[in-house]
Motif scaffolding. Structure first.
Motif, PDB file in Angstrom:
ATOM      1  N   MET A  96       0.932  -1.029   0.070  1.00  0.00           N
ATOM      2  CA  MET A  96      -0.062  -0.013   0.056  1.00  0.00           C
ATOM      3  C   MET A  96       1.143   1.292  -0.005  1.00  0.00           C
ATOM      4  SD  MET A  96      -1.277   0.214   3.893  1.00  0.00           S
ATOM      5  CE  MET A  96      -0.041   0.283   5.360  1.00  0.00           C
ATOM      6  N   GLN A  97       0.309   2.414  -0.418  1.00  0.00           N
ATOM      7  CA  GLN A  97       0.955   3.783  -0.350  1.00  0.00           C
ATOM      8  C   GLN A  97       0.343   4.696   0.501  1.00  0.00           C
ATOM      9  OE1 GLN A  97       2.567   4.772  -4.243  1.00  0.00           O
ATOM     10  NE2 GLN A  97       1.490   2.948  -5.033  1.00  0.00           N
ATOM     11  N   GLN A  98       0.961   5.607   1.211  1.00  0.00           N
ATOM     12  CA  GLN A  98       0.351   6.685   2.067  1.00  0.00           C
ATOM     13  C   GLN A  98       0.387   8.010   1.217  1.00  0.00           C
ATOM     14  OE1 GLN A  98      -1.080   6.117   4.765  1.00  0.00           O
ATOM     15  NE2 GLN A  98      -0.338   4.023   5.324  1.00  0.00           N
ATOM     16  N   MET A  99       1.242   8.037   0.117  1.00  0.00           N
ATOM     17  CA  MET A  99       1.230   9.432  -0.523  1.00  0.00           C
ATOM     18  C   MET A  99       1.260   8.687  -2.130  1.00  0.00           C
ATOM     19  SD  MET A  99       3.254  12.017   1.657  1.00  0.00           S
ATOM     20  CE  MET A  99       4.477  10.986   2.207  1.00  0.00           C
ATOM     21  N   SER A 100       0.217   8.287  -2.613  1.00  0.00           N
ATOM     22  CA  SER A 100       0.396   7.565  -4.007  1.00  0.00           C
ATOM     23  C   SER A 100       0.046   8.854  -4.924  1.00  0.00           C
ATOM     24  CB  SER A 100      -0.833   6.792  -4.088  1.00  0.00           C
ATOM     25  OG  SER A 100      -1.986   7.454  -3.971  1.00  0.00           O
ATOM     26  N   MET A 101      -0.429   9.979  -4.679  1.00  0.00           N
ATOM     27  CA  MET A 101      -0.618  11.245  -5.384  1.00  0.00           C
ATOM     28  C   MET A 101       0.455  12.072  -5.200  1.00  0.00           C
ATOM     29  SD  MET A 101      -3.414  10.444  -6.777  1.00  0.00           S
ATOM     30  CE  MET A 101      -3.808  11.802  -7.620  1.00  0.00           C
ATOM     31  N   GLY A 102       1.431  11.859  -4.354  1.00  0.00           N
ATOM     32  CA  GLY A 102       2.732  12.876  -4.257  1.00  0.00           C
ATOM     33  C   GLY A 102       2.851  13.568  -2.875  1.00  0.00           C
ATOM     34  N   ALA A 103       3.618  14.334  -2.731  1.00  0.00           N
ATOM     35  CA  ALA A 103       3.691  14.962  -1.327  1.00  0.00           C
ATOM     36  C   ALA A 103       2.754  16.187  -1.223  1.00  0.00           C
ATOM     37  CB  ALA A 103       5.059  15.595  -1.085  1.00  0.00           C
ATOM     38  N   TRP A 104       1.959  16.420  -2.398  1.00  0.00           N
ATOM     39  CA  TRP A 104       1.032  17.724  -2.103  1.00  0.00           C
ATOM     40  C   TRP A 104      -0.211  17.127  -1.212  1.00  0.00           C
ATOM     41  CZ3 TRP A 104      -4.059  17.396  -3.387  1.00  0.00           C
ATOM     42  CH2 TRP A 104      -4.694  16.231  -4.162  1.00  0.00           C
ATOM     43  N   THR A 105      -0.339  15.743  -1.331  1.00  0.00           N
ATOM     44  CA  THR A 105      -1.609  15.581  -0.130  1.00  0.00           C
ATOM     45  C   THR A 105      -1.244  15.847   1.323  1.00  0.00           C
ATOM     46  OG1 THR A 105      -0.742  13.356  -0.113  1.00  0.00           O
ATOM     47  CG2 THR A 105      -2.445  13.757  -1.720  1.00  0.00           C
ATOM     48  N   LEU A 106       0.257  15.549   1.738  1.00  0.00           N
ATOM     49  CA  LEU A 106       0.556  16.033   2.960  1.00  0.00           C
ATOM     50  C   LEU A 106       0.637  17.226   3.146  1.00  0.00           C
ATOM     51  CD1 LEU A 106       2.156  15.262   5.638  1.00  0.00           C
ATOM     52  CD2 LEU A 106       4.387  15.288   4.253  1.00  0.00           C
ATOM     53  N   LEU A 107       1.171  18.083   2.403  1.00  0.00           N
ATOM     54  CA  LEU A 107       1.345  19.518   2.355  1.00  0.00           C
ATOM     55  C   LEU A 107      -0.091  20.223   2.553  1.00  0.00           C
ATOM     56  CD1 LEU A 107       4.150  20.391  -0.366  1.00  0.00           C
ATOM     57  CD2 LEU A 107       4.441  20.125   2.350  1.00  0.00           C
ATOM     58  N   LEU A 108      -0.861  19.927   1.575  1.00  0.00           N
ATOM     59  CA  LEU A 108      -2.475  20.170   1.603  1.00  0.00           C
ATOM     60  C   LEU A 108      -3.044  20.010   3.139  1.00  0.00           C
ATOM     61  CD1 LEU A 108      -4.606  21.843   0.419  1.00  0.00           C
ATOM     62  CD2 LEU A 108      -5.186  19.756  -0.949  1.00  0.00           C
ATOM     63  N   ALA A 109      -2.936  18.694   3.556  1.00  0.00           N
ATOM     64  CA  ALA A 109      -3.552  18.251   4.628  1.00  0.00           C
ATOM     65  C   ALA A 109      -2.815  19.012   5.830  1.00  0.00           C
ATOM     66  CB  ALA A 109      -3.094  16.698   4.903  1.00  0.00           C
ATOM     67  N   CYS A 110      -1.680  19.389   5.851  1.00  0.00           N
ATOM     68  CA  CYS A 110      -1.176  20.286   6.734  1.00  0.00           C
ATOM     69  C   CYS A 110      -1.571  21.510   6.876  1.00  0.00           C
ATOM     70  CB  CYS A 110       0.462  20.222   6.695  1.00  0.00           C
ATOM     71  SG  CYS A 110       1.108  18.672   7.194  1.00  0.00           S
ATOM     72  N   ALA A 111      -1.782  22.210   5.305  1.00  0.00           N
ATOM     73  CA  ALA A 111      -2.113  23.504   5.594  1.00  0.00           C
ATOM     74  C   ALA A 111      -3.414  23.793   5.853  1.00  0.00           C
ATOM     75  CB  ALA A 111      -2.031  24.150   3.913  1.00  0.00           C
ATOM     76  N   THR A 112      -4.528  22.767   5.501  1.00  0.00           N
ATOM     77  CA  THR A 112      -5.675  22.683   6.089  1.00  0.00           C
ATOM     78  C   THR A 112      -5.817  22.584   7.587  1.00  0.00           C
ATOM     79  OG1 THR A 112      -6.400  21.584   3.753  1.00  0.00           O
ATOM     80  CG2 THR A 112      -7.978  21.613   5.719  1.00  0.00           C
ATOM     81  N   SER A 113      -5.142  21.693   7.949  1.00  0.00           N
ATOM     82  CA  SER A 113      -5.178  21.642   9.435  1.00  0.00           C
ATOM     83  C   SER A 113      -4.785  22.961  10.331  1.00  0.00           C
ATOM     84  CB  SER A 113      -4.060  20.505   9.996  1.00  0.00           C
ATOM     85  OG  SER A 113      -4.336  20.290  11.159  1.00  0.00           O
ATOM     86  N   PHE A 114      -3.860  23.438   9.735  1.00  0.00           N
ATOM     87  CA  PHE A 114      -3.231  24.828   9.992  1.00  0.00           C
ATOM     88  C   PHE A 114      -4.471  25.920  10.230  1.00  0.00           C
ATOM     89  CE2 PHE A 114      -1.459  29.031   9.244  1.00  0.00           C
ATOM     90  CZ  PHE A 114      -0.732  29.176  10.575  1.00  0.00           C
ATOM     91  N   ALA A 115      -5.251  25.905   8.975  1.00  0.00           N
ATOM     92  CA  ALA A 115      -6.114  26.880   8.914  1.00  0.00           C
ATOM     93  C   ALA A 115      -7.224  26.784   9.959  1.00  0.00           C
ATOM     94  CB  ALA A 115      -6.725  26.994   7.398  1.00  0.00           C
TER      95      ALA A 115
END
Length: 255
Positions: free
Chosen positions: A4-23
């Motif tokens: 399985m993969q946690q970031m199959s779409m690339g690192a942008w999912t991690l960055l967007l998740a962090c930015a959303t959580s921060f907002a």
């Protein structure tokens, strides 16, 4: 076991998740701090509800499903149960709201803060694993119990720290730091929980017919943006508790 993969779409999912959580965390903590300063209970309840939506609904729940958009299992599409997904959102907002109310609507004490943090953290972890129960693919998920326990500890510590911030944060730089710290903690809890995941493929199982992750997250992302913008507008356009505006004397337009 299967890959399985946690970031199959690339690192942008991690960055967007962090930015959303921060907002969500930044606006939520600001709303909670405003609730603590309000003298009227009804207004304080409204600010607490806004904080619960921002933190529980955006910083935690939406962050989870944005991060899950990168979750992929080799050999099977990944889908989500709408019912369990909605229930996980209700649980997240409700438990966070209950935890916040213990420190925004009552006199804060150390023991009350610890109880509220434990309650909120357990609720956050329950939301995560309820959200994972919504995952559908041609197989099953099994968990490493030690990492599950660690994710619970991270959730409780993160929740307690977030509630403590609502009691002490005053300045804008401090709020920015608090929002960033909470975003890192919540995202860290998510990926700690995901590190506990192992998938077992069952090829004979039919392809899941539930909802695709993008179809689920995208409209919620747009609605959440409107919610955050509305709360931000409310914070800027409403005066601080006890603040009164000077009115000019009748017949006198000068200062």
């Amino acid at each position: 076991m299967s890959d399985m993969q946690q970031m199959s779409m690339g690192a942008w999912t991690l960055l967007l998740a962090c930015a959303t959580s921060f907002a969500g965390a930044l606006i939520g903590l600001s709303c909670a701090a405003r609730a603590r300063r309000e003298r009227g209970r009804r207004v304080a309840v409204l600010w607490t509800a806004g904080a619960a939506v921002a933190i529980g609904g955006v910083a935690i729940w939406l962050m989870h499903f944005i991060a899950m958009y990168g979750f992929a299992v080799d050999g099977s599409p990944v889908r989500y149960s709408v019912g369990l997904t909605v229930l996980s959102a209700v649980v997240s907002i409700g438990v966070v709201g209950l935890g916040l109310s213990l420190v925004t609507l009552r006199r804060s004490t150390g023991s009350r803060l610890l109880c509220a943090g434990a309650l909120t953290g357990i609720g956050v972890a329950f939301m995560h694993y309820l959200g994972m129960a919504a995952v559908r693919f041609q197989g099953d998920i099994v968990y490493d119990p030690l990492l599950v326990a660690l994710s619970l500890v991270v959730a409780v510590v993160a929740a307690t720290a977030a509630l403590w911030f609502t009691m002490v944060v005053r300045t804008t730089p401090a709020r920015l730091g608090a929002g960033a710290a909470m975003a890192v903690a919540v995202t860290g809890m998510h990926y700690t929980g995901m590190a506990a995941v192992h998938v077992v493929m069952i090829p004979a199982r039919s392809v899941p017919a539930a909802v695709d992750g993008f179809d689920l997250v995208f409209p919620v992302f747009l609605v959440s943006g409107l919610v955050i913008a509305g709360l931000q507008w409310a914070l800027f356009t409403t005066g601080e508790p006890g603040e009164t505006r000077r009115r000019p004397l009748a017949g006198h337009s000068g200062p």
